[in-house]
Design an enzyme around this catalytic site. Structure first.
Site, PDB file in Angstrom:
ATOM      1  N   ASN A 192      -5.118  -9.649   7.679  1.00  0.00           N
ATOM      2  CA  ASN A 192      -3.791  -9.742   7.064  1.00  0.00           C
ATOM      3  C   ASN A 192      -3.807 -10.945   6.127  1.00  0.00           C
ATOM      4  OD1 ASN A 192      -1.058  -8.785   6.817  1.00  0.00           O
ATOM      5  ND2 ASN A 192      -0.389 -10.552   8.009  1.00  0.00           N
TER       6      ASN A 192
ATOM      7  N   GLN B  77       4.868 -14.498  -1.077  1.00  0.00           N
ATOM      8  CA  GLN B  77       5.576 -13.242  -0.814  1.00  0.00           C
ATOM      9  C   GLN B  77       6.685 -13.430   0.226  1.00  0.00           C
ATOM     10  OE1 GLN B  77       2.239 -13.614  -0.783  1.00  0.00           O
ATOM     11  NE2 GLN B  77       1.197 -11.869  -1.715  1.00  0.00           N
TER      12      GLN B  77
ATOM     13  N   ALA C 180       0.805  -1.222   0.000  1.00  0.00           N
ATOM     14  CA  ALA C 180       0.000   0.000   0.000  1.00  0.00           C
ATOM     15  C   ALA C 180       0.847   1.285   0.000  1.00  0.00           C
ATOM     16  CB  ALA C 180      -0.959  -0.024   1.193  1.00  0.00           C
TER      17      ALA C 180
ATOM     18  N   ASP D 299      -3.321  -5.436   6.681  1.00  0.00           N
ATOM     19  CA  ASP D 299      -3.927  -4.628   5.617  1.00  0.00           C
ATOM     20  C   ASP D 299      -5.010  -3.714   6.158  1.00  0.00           C
ATOM     21  OD1 ASP D 299      -2.909  -7.274   4.268  1.00  0.00           O
ATOM     22  OD2 ASP D 299      -2.996  -5.720   2.730  1.00  0.00           O
TER      23      ASP D 299
END
Lengths: 371, 371
Positions: A254, A203, A55, A244
């Site tokens: 998350n 990730q 973000a 998030d």
């Protein structure tokens, strides 16, 4: 943070003072490639095609996209068009919209002739503000790692587990969950990180492992299934993840799988911390499991995976049998009762309405649901 | 169980009455290939190279390996040599040693001339006994699925989650965790299975999905991270897994990640069942987390993964960055307090010393630790 000894941010103004450079994160971990963005359209493409992700970094890239648009055409029409085209790149990214609103608010009141210079200055400020937030998170979290080192008799590395990538690659520098880790490492506190692979998009294995390695932080990649076993056997001192979206009551959305690690941490007395910048707090929501919508993404992220083939090319292979369906839930919600504490740029607090209000007193008196 | 409409076991005597056929499980899920084993050495290779896997199937294959050795040379020396060569293929497989001891006990007392026929008969009996055990597990577990169907008002499919492959591919037929699922499906009870991918070796995505699909059971592959989210949202009626080893007190060692699912089941009131044949109970151990050693396997299973490339070839790709270490823990232990019940060939019982002794009363009076 360093990449093999050289300090990098994830986005920076090139030497010409007009174009910006980024790391192409779609090429990681197998290739370290920087890309020059020369136009608004380049910036929009970098966001859309996920050369940049996370973000804060998306917001910073969008801000520079507006700046490059103003350099080419500082008219009201061009400003509106830049906003619209960038906003469409990742429809659900909150920081993206925030950065575009912020840029527009700064520029709309200026005469067109003053806009380009002001836009570059504001984009740089947005980057610097993000770095300052992450640095503050790191400084507040550093105390937790230092305390764990002392608790271990200064005799062994502090064992930190993390999930997904809340690293510097998702921000402009430092990261959120990783900021305390980098600061501890830089201060000479020995740290070892258990890196959850983080299926389906990996990730952890792709990005977190790469950035920790680049900075020289010892780490070990594990499958997402392994964390409970390690905690059962006392091999994790603390867990730190990003988020998030955090509710006004401290529930944490998350990356999918975070909830399972929080359960294991709770079951084994391992502290479970969540690092977050204030803007990820959603003051309008009180029950995360009930009220946070969970994105379902393309099942191809589950059925197929990419990696480096023996010949060096990056290849995608199918994992599942022909005819088997797959489902791909992007996030889960960890209830506040499982979260030991929140690490914010304003300090540490309990994962509760009272804890958050103690750091954001200006929110007191506004009931959850009233925004 | 069917493969696309045709009933199969995982091992069967060929039409010549002398050689046996198996499914080459290393080719699944991308190719369905059967292989003929003609000699002792073929059988040893099939076990060593994991063309067959799963404790019961390994035992059955070893039994036929002894039979083929006796066909070629029924001497005492050949019997001893066959035992030694098969025992060396998978040093830690308990069923392998049990099957070899059983075959030797049956054959040693016979004259060489009678051994070949007796060996084939005993190998067939070992297979049939395994099928009978799995069928009994299925019948006992079927009641749980039927009850869930009734509890749902017979209005929607029963949602079962499983981890790894405790399926018919790991046994001779039916499987353990899957046996109740196949029986419910065959009886017309609608069942849908959430199949955990089961990193690192992906036995769920590769094997469980393939065998459920072949038999026509609706299923969806998910990453291991997703189970907690599904349980939080009421989308799982019960979880059933297998086990590699069960303590006398009901602790369960199973594929890495099982413990995390058990925690999520407990946190959300989802019943968590473990299906097991009696021989997997280790009556000598009372504390699974403390006393069951957990195998660490080659990290390459974490760093690399195989799948079908776009050109149809099965290709291995590297996931992790150059220089990142990986660790690979094969199993974890789920404490009995998280297990709703055990499904055995003798019936259902609580995951506790008292529960197990109620089904195995002949073990009463022998303290754990005394064998």
């Amino acid at each position: 943070v360093n990449v093999d000894g050289t300090p990098f941010r994830t986005i920076w103004l090139a030497g010409d003072g007009e174009t910006v450079e980024i790391i192409d994160q779609t090429r990681l971990p197998h290739r370290f490639v920087t890309v020059r963005l020369e136009t608004l359209e380049d910036a929009a493409h970098a966001i859309r095609a996920m050369l940049v992700r996370g973000a804060p970094l998306i917001g910073a890239t969008a801000a520079y996209g507006v700046a490059m648009a103003m350099r080419d055409d500082p008219s009201d029409e061009a400003l509106a068009a830049a906003r619209a085209s960038l906003a469409a790149t990742r429809p659900t990214a909150v920081n993206l919209r925030w950065a575009l609103d912020d840029m527009a608010a700064h520029l709309a009141k200026l005469s067109p002739g003053a806009r380009a210079e002001a836009a570059y200055a504001r984009a740089a400020a947005i980057c610097d503000e993000d770095v300052a937030i992450c640095r503050a998170i790191g400084e507040h979290g550093l105390g937790l790692i230092r305390a764990a080192f002392e608790a271990g008799g200064r005799s062994r590395p502090v064992e930190v587990m993390t999930h997904c990538n809340a690293g510097w690659l998702a921000t402009v520098d430092w990261g959120t969950a990783t900021a305390p880790i980098y600061m501890a490492h830089d201060e000479g506190i020995p740290v070892h990180v258990w890196v959850d692979e983080t299926r389906p998009r990996n990730q952890g294995a792709f990005l977190t492992a790469w950035e920790l390695g680049g900075h020289g932080v010892p780490h070990t990649v594990i499958v997402d299934n392994a964390g409970g076993h390690l905690m059962q056997h006392g091999r994790v001192d603390l867990m730190i993840t990003g988020t998030d979206r955090t509710t006004a009551t401290g529930d944490v959305a998350n990356k999918i799988g975070t909830y399972l690690k929080a359960l294991a941490a709770c079951d084994n007395g391992v502290p479970f911390y969540v690092a977050l910048p204030g803007p990820t707090i959603d003051w309008t929501i009180a029950d995360g499991v009930r009220d946070i919508p969970i994105e379902e993404r393309d099942p191809v992220e589950v059925t197929d995976i990419s990696g480096r083939a023996p010949d060096g090319t990056v290849t995608t292979v199918r994992l599942t049998p022909h005819g088997s369906a797959a489902a791909n839930f992007a996030f889960d919600v960890t209830p506040a009762r499982l979260v030991t504490g929140l690490i914010t740029e304003r300090g540490l607090c309990a994962a509760s309405a009272e804890g958050l209000l103690s750091l954001w007193p200006e929110r007191r008196g506004r009931a959850a649901g009233a925004g």
